[in-house]
Motif scaffolding. Structure first.
Motif, short mmCIF file in Angstrom:
data_model
loop_
_atom_site.label_atom_id
_atom_site.label_comp_id
_atom_site.label_asym_id
_atom_site.label_seq_id
_atom_site.Cartn_x
_atom_site.Cartn_y
_atom_site.Cartn_z
N CYS A 1 -27.50 20.41 7.53
CA CYS A 1 -28.24 20.15 6.29
C CYS A 1 -27.24 19.94 5.15
CB CYS A 1 -29.19 21.29 5.99
SG CYS A 1 -28.42 22.76 5.28
N PRO A 2 -27.66 19.31 4.05
CA PRO A 2 -26.71 18.99 2.97
C PRO A 2 -25.96 20.20 2.44
CG PRO A 2 -28.74 17.75 2.68
CD PRO A 2 -28.99 18.69 3.81
N ASN A 3 -26.64 21.34 2.28
CA ASN A 3 -25.96 22.51 1.71
C ASN A 3 -24.93 23.09 2.67
OD1 ASN A 3 -27.42 22.34 -0.67
ND2 ASN A 3 -29.03 23.73 0.02
N CYS A 4 -25.30 23.25 3.95
CA CYS A 4 -24.34 23.77 4.94
C CYS A 4 -23.17 22.81 5.10
CB CYS A 4 -25.03 23.98 6.29
SG CYS A 4 -26.14 25.41 6.36
N LYS A 5 -23.47 21.52 5.20
CA LYS A 5 -22.41 20.54 5.41
C LYS A 5 -21.46 20.46 4.22
CE LYS A 5 -21.62 15.81 7.03
NZ LYS A 5 -20.48 15.60 6.13
N ALA A 6 -22.00 20.54 3.02
CA ALA A 6 -21.14 20.47 1.83
C ALA A 6 -20.16 21.64 1.81
CB ALA A 6 -22.01 20.46 0.57
N LEU A 7 -20.66 22.82 2.15
CA LEU A 7 -19.77 23.99 2.16
C LEU A 7 -18.72 23.87 3.26
CD1 LEU A 7 -19.01 26.71 1.02
CD2 LEU A 7 -20.82 27.75 2.40
N ASP A 8 -19.14 23.44 4.43
CA ASP A 8 -18.19 23.30 5.54
C ASP A 8 -17.14 22.23 5.26
OD1 ASP A 8 -19.52 25.27 6.91
OD2 ASP A 8 -20.69 23.90 8.16
N ASP A 9 -17.56 21.13 4.66
CA ASP A 9 -16.60 20.08 4.31
C ASP A 9 -15.60 20.59 3.28
OD1 ASP A 9 -17.87 18.38 6.04
OD2 ASP A 9 -18.94 17.25 4.49
N ALA A 10 -16.08 21.33 2.30
CA ALA A 10 -15.18 21.84 1.26
C ALA A 10 -14.19 22.85 1.84
CB ALA A 10 -16.00 22.48 0.14
N GLU A 11 -14.62 23.64 2.82
CA GLU A 11 -13.76 24.68 3.39
C GLU A 11 -12.96 24.19 4.59
OE1 GLU A 11 -13.12 27.69 2.29
OE2 GLU A 11 -14.45 27.46 0.56
N GLY A 12 -13.24 22.96 5.03
CA GLY A 12 -12.47 22.41 6.13
C GLY A 12 -12.84 22.93 7.50
N SER A 13 -13.96 23.64 7.61
CA SER A 13 -14.36 24.22 8.89
C SER A 13 -15.78 24.79 8.76
CB SER A 13 -13.41 25.36 9.29
OG SER A 13 -13.92 26.10 10.37
N PRO A 14 -16.57 24.74 9.84
CA PRO A 14 -17.88 25.41 9.82
C PRO A 14 -17.78 26.93 9.64
CG PRO A 14 -17.80 23.80 11.58
CD PRO A 14 -16.39 23.93 11.06
N SER A 15 -16.58 27.47 9.72
CA SER A 15 -16.44 28.90 9.40
C SER A 15 -16.73 29.16 7.92
CB SER A 15 -15.03 29.38 9.74
OG SER A 15 -14.05 28.71 8.96
N GLY A 16 -16.73 28.10 7.12
CA GLY A 16 -17.04 28.28 5.70
C GLY A 16 -18.46 28.77 5.49
N SER A 17 -19.46 28.05 6.03
CA SER A 17 -20.84 28.49 5.88
C SER A 17 -21.08 29.78 6.64
CB SER A 17 -21.80 27.40 6.36
OG SER A 17 -21.55 27.06 7.72
N MET A 18 -20.41 29.96 7.79
CA MET A 18 -20.58 31.20 8.56
C MET A 18 -20.11 32.41 7.76
SD MET A 18 -21.56 32.58 11.41
CE MET A 18 -21.62 31.21 12.55
N LEU A 19 -18.92 32.33 7.21
CA LEU A 19 -18.37 33.48 6.51
C LEU A 19 -19.09 33.74 5.19
CD1 LEU A 19 -16.28 35.59 7.03
CD2 LEU A 19 -14.56 34.15 5.94
N ALA A 20 -19.54 32.69 4.51
CA ALA A 20 -20.33 32.89 3.29
C ALA A 20 -21.62 33.64 3.62
CB ALA A 20 -20.64 31.55 2.64
N PHE A 21 -22.26 33.28 4.72
CA PHE A 21 -23.49 33.94 5.17
C PHE A 21 -23.23 35.41 5.51
CE2 PHE A 21 -26.12 35.04 8.94
CZ PHE A 21 -27.39 34.91 8.40
N VAL A 22 -22.19 35.67 6.30
CA VAL A 22 -21.90 37.04 6.74
C VAL A 22 -21.46 37.89 5.55
CG1 VAL A 22 -20.36 38.43 8.17
CG2 VAL A 22 -21.41 36.36 9.11
N ASN A 23 -20.67 37.34 4.66
CA ASN A 23 -20.28 38.09 3.46
C ASN A 23 -21.50 38.52 2.65
OD1 ASN A 23 -17.52 38.13 3.83
ND2 ASN A 23 -17.09 36.40 2.47
N TYR A 24 -22.48 37.63 2.55
CA TYR A 24 -23.70 37.95 1.81
C TYR A 24 -24.42 39.14 2.46
CZ TYR A 24 -28.23 37.27 -0.50
OH TYR A 24 -29.38 37.44 -1.23
N ILE A 25 -24.55 39.10 3.79
CA ILE A 25 -25.20 40.20 4.51
C ILE A 25 -24.42 41.50 4.28
CG2 ILE A 25 -25.99 41.01 6.76
CD1 ILE A 25 -27.29 38.36 5.79
N ALA A 26 -23.10 41.42 4.42
CA ALA A 26 -22.27 42.62 4.29
C ALA A 26 -22.37 43.23 2.89
CB ALA A 26 -20.82 42.27 4.62
N GLU A 27 -22.42 42.38 1.87
CA GLU A 27 -22.52 42.89 0.50
C GLU A 27 -23.86 43.57 0.26
OE1 GLU A 27 -22.13 41.25 -4.11
OE2 GLU A 27 -22.29 39.82 -2.44
#
Length: 669
Positions: free
Chosen positions: A340-366
């Motif tokens: 989706c546009p939001n997930c893809k934009a974040l992954d493109d900016a971070e250079g890896s799909p770990s970008g959206s993954m880690l943003a998601f997990v950080n949110y849960i952890a916080e």
């Protein structure tokens, strides 16, 4: 009398620190002093054997003279007598307020020492510092604190332990919950010679007279999470004996317990089951090629409503399992990241799909931290998320498990063939406070196929330690007994997970000698080296899908001859189980031969060589079947499953019910 084994690196006050007893200090000082003054070649050989080169290199004549004089002024402590000629030389003290694990450790200590020495050891309940003069004091209780005030028992880590001899008493103690249990088990191993090779194989030496040196040892694990995930390592008692503490096949509190997860792996759909939520909330699942789907897919990690839903689900899970210290929020075992546009934009900016993954997990952890401050959220750096993001870092309460599934497992993970993984390991180690590794140590498509990764286990764990990895999960063959060199890998890994600085080649040698017998063990060690040499240059994946040089005729024929010699040697051993173990160890070579029969016969003919197996493939298949059926009453001898997909032995053997046409007169049976 049993002489103490030289301590292996790291078994001291801290990892890698050398600890010498009074006698040892005096002896080594004299040796160095004389060697330096007289340059006696024989004595210099002795000192190099006993002391690390780095220590010898720093020695100068003035320092030697000073050390010699200081050592002479120090009180020399006597050895501690456990038993003399089959009579106990001490009692065992149990202190008030002991935990269940500590009281069980006391009982096991007494029972095991009785089996080793033949003596009966009295267990006394101690209430104050007026303990008997000759006593083993177990645990960090009031008596231990009174008699050993110099040991900061209240500051020991949860798995840290000490062994100390002082004024005729031996202290075995550690932090809660597992330190004291580990102190007892490591004392029985390192000082008494007990080995727990496998749940069905223990070596108990016989020593009617047993002394231990004037110990002053303190040890803590190199990794906070340690799991050799092999069927041979599943038994909770075996895990406790060998200081493994992994989540799977949990260790009961009576044995010290273990690290507790809620969930463990691939939990996305356990948290958000598609059969319950996809119809009403397709937007919570991956957008792939313009359509929302839950087939071979993941979650839409940027969806704010989904994020808050998962926060509540994680809280529910943790309230159900208050004992859990880690919760798994991990991707499914497939690709299918959301586009989706939001997930893809974040992954493109971070250079890896770990970008959206880690943003998601950080949110849960916080969001869960206020209610669950002691819980860490675990996620993967696996396949498409393995490469770390450019700017997003894991929160302090996030664990990232870096997975090595794509690697070449014949070579160490810092080899040039594994350069991409090493780059990811380095980067994750710089941004993640609690980095774990999920490593792979078998061939999942062929559990029984020779898999020459035996000699990279130690180098890889030392590499993980170098880069600050906190926990390691070593995934091996887990479906049942009989997998190729399973017992060796599980035992060696357990030792290295506590202290990766140990000599892994020495551990392999020790295991082979103990598990298979000294003569057979020497032959099997030659087999391991032969297969390692034959596989040179081959990219050894954990799913073998192509031919390999160590599975060609020349290598397998040499391997067959070695295993035949090992069987002959084991048949002379007074312990009949040694031969059973060797015959099970022989199965991988037969499995490789049966799988490649036609091509191997062709190679043999072209090389004008001697065929070392029966000339009848059916006869070899029948022998294979007979060994796999095992010995009645010994479940560990019954081999049934051949790969991660669940292929059964009988399914494999169906193809060999008849011999193929073969008039190969050049190959002799």
């Amino acid at each position: 009398m049993i002489l103490p084994r030289p301590r292996r690196g790291g078994e001291g006050r801290g990892e890698g620190e050398l600890v010498l007893t009074g006698y040892a200090r005096l002896y080594l000082t004299v040796v160095f002093w004389v060697a330096q003054l007289g340059r006696d070649e024989r004595l210099e050989r002795v000192n190099m054997l006993l002391v690390p080169k780095a220590v010898v290199a720093r020695l100068t004549l003035p320092s030697l003279l000073w050390t010699f004089l200081v050592t002479l002024s120090l009180p020399v402590q006597a050895d501690f007598t456990i038993a003399s000629k089959g009579k106990a030389g001490c009692v065992i003290l149990q202190q008030p307020g002991v935990t269940l694990a500590e009281s069980n450790a006391v009982r096991e200590l007494a029972a095991t020492l009785e089996r080793v020495t033949g003596a009966t050891f009295e267990v006394k309940q101690a209430s104050d510092a007026k303990a008997p003069k000759r006593a083993i004091i177990v645990g960090p209780g009031a008596v231990a604190r009174a008699l050993f005030p110099e040991v900061a028992l209240d500051k020991l880590g949860p798995e840290e332990w000490v062994m100390r001899v002082k004024k005729g008493r031996l202290l075995l103690a550690g932090g809660e919950p597992r330190g004291t249990t580990y102190a007892v088990y490591r004392f029985l191993q390192d000082q008494c010679g007990v080995r727990w090779w496998a749940p069905w194989a223990t070596s108990l030496p016989v020593h009617p007279t047993l002394h231990v040196p004037a110990l002053d040892v303190r040890s803590r694990p190199a990794f906070e999470y340690r799991e050799p995930y092999w069927f041979a390592g599943f038994d909770p008692q075996w895990k406790a004996h060998n200081l493994a503490n992994g989540e799977n096949h949990r260790i009961p509190e009576a044995l010290g317990g273990c690290v507790r997860y809620k969930g463990f792996a691939h939990t996305f759909y356990a948290l958000v089951p598609p059969d319950k939520y996809f119809a009403a909330h397709p937007e919570w699942y991956s957008l792939i090629n313009g359509q929302r789907t839950h087939q071979n897919a993941q979650l839409c990690l940027s969806n704010p409503e989904l994020r808050d839903f998962v926060v509540q689900r994680v809280k529910e899970w943790l309230r159900e399992s208050p004992e859990a210290g880690i919760i798994s929020v991990t991707q499914n075992d497939c690709h299918g990241a959301c586009q989706c546009p939001n997930c893809k934009a974040l992954d493109d900016a971070e250079g890896s799909p770990s970008g959206s993954m880690l943003a998601f997990v950080n949110y849960i952890a916080e969001k869960i931290e206020p209610e669950f401050p002691q819980v860490a959220v675990d996620t993967f750096a696996y396949q498409y998320t393995r490469h770390p993001p450019k700017t997003i870092h894991p929160r302090p309460n996030v664990i990232v498990r870096l997975c090595s599934i794509e690697c070449n497992f014949r070579e160490p993970l810092d080899d040039a063939s594994n350069a991409a993984f090493l780059t990811d390991l380095k980067t994750w180690s710089q941004i993640c406070r609690r980095l774990y590794v999920w490593d792979y140590v078998t061939d999942f498509s062929n559990y029984l196929l020779p898999h020459p990764n035996w000699f990279v286990l130690g180098p890889n764990l030392r590499l993980f330690r170098e880069y600050g990895v906190k926990g390691v999960f070593e995934e091996g063959a887990y479906a049942g007994p009989g997998e190729e060199m399973a017992e060796l890998r599980s035992w060696v890994l357990a030792q290295l997970l506590w202290n990766p600085q140990l000599d892994d080649r020495a551990l392999i040698h020790e295991f082979l000698q103990g598990y298979y017998g000294s003569q057979a063990g020497d032959i099997i060690e030659r087999y391991l080296q032969r297969m390692q040499d034959a596989s040179k240059g081959f990219y050894l994946a954990c799913f073998l899908r192509k031919d390999a040089p160590h599975l060609r005729f020349q290598a397998l024929a040499a391997a067959e001859q070695l295993w035949q010699q090992a069987e002959q040697a084991a048949s002379q051993d007074p312990d009949p189980e040694k031969l059973i173990r060797v015959r099970i160890g022989h199965l991988p070579v037969w499995y490789a031969c049966l799988s490649r029969w036609v091509s191997l016969r062709k190679e043999c003919r072209e090389q004008n060589a001697v065929w070392p197996w029966p000339s009848s493939r059916k006869a070899l298949a029948d022998t294979f079947r007979g060994v796999c059926q095992g010995v009645p009453g010994k479940d560990w001898t019954q081999v049934q499953v051949l790969n991660e997909g669940g292929r059964r032995v009988e399914d494999f053997l169906k193809g060999f019910a008849e011999d193929p046409p073969d008039s190969d007169s050049a190959t002799k049976p």
